[in-house]
Design a protein around this motif. Structure first.
Motif: not given
Length: 213
Positions: A138-139, A159, A164, A174, A177, A200
């Motif tokens: 996602q990053a 996120i 992930e 987290f 990311v 999230h």
């Protein structure tokens, strides 16, 4: 917290919630011309409901990654300026087209957010990049799409830890990311989106100003 112009608090059956003015999209409650922005159905809605300072003012140019069937991006288009909605799956794009029909500023794009070069010729410079893409990396998706953000723009990212690594501790996910995001962004705020969305993290960030990318 300052709400964007075009987002208000309304009463829906005795419960106060955020609302935007527009045609209903996903069966949400309405109050006249206003439609409830359900934070349990929208990561960005949860960020606003939880009081995160997103910096949204209204009328911005928005690039939205992971538009799906239009649940959240339709709310965004209700108060924003030109809103480019990227979604790679054909089935939800059909619903997204329906959401866009009464919103002339909402532009659906059947594209893959991991390949920004495929829509670079269409998207204009954006004030806001909203991302809700449930995929590994996602990053990296956010970093690749930083090219569209104005220097004073901002990233509003959700996120999803399990996208992930379903086996890893969400806090560790987290952290990883955010570390990758810092290659292109300065993190301004991050906050859990519970109880609306478990595992999230909502993130507000700005493009780096030090020229390191």
């Amino acid at each position: 917290m300052t709400l964007p112009d075009g987002v208000e608090r309304h009463d829906f059956g005795g419960e106060t919630g955020l609302a935007t003015r527009g045609e209903p999209v996903y069966g949400e409650a309405t109050d006249g011309a206003w439609r409830r922005w359900d934070p349990d159905r929208s990561k960005l809605g949860a960020m606003l409901a939880l009081g995160m300072e997103t910096g949204l003012a209204g009328s911005e140019t928005v690039l939205y990654l992971g538009a799906a069937a239009g649940t959240t991006v339709s709310h965004v288009a209700d108060f924003a300026g030109p809103t480019y909605a990227v979604e790679f799956a054909p089935r939800p794009v059909r619903d997204l087209l329906d959401a866009a029909d009464p919103r002339p500023n909402l532009f659906p794009l059947l594209k893959d957010a991991r390949e920004p070069e495929s829509y670079a010729h269409v998207v204009e410079p954006a004030d806001v990049l909203v991302q809700d893409v449930a995929t590994r990396g996602q990053a990296l998706v956010a970093n690749r799409n930083a090219r569209f953000l104005r220097p004073d723009g901002r990233l509003l990212l959700s996120i999803k830890a399990r996208s992930e690594d379903v086996t890893a501790d969400p806090a560790a996910v987290f952290e990883d990311v955010l570390t990758t995001l810092e290659e292109r962004y300065e993190i301004e705020a991050s906050e859990s989106l519970a109880p609306h969305h478990d595992d999230h993290l909502g993130v507000v960030a700005r493009p780096r100003r030090d020229g390191t990318f």
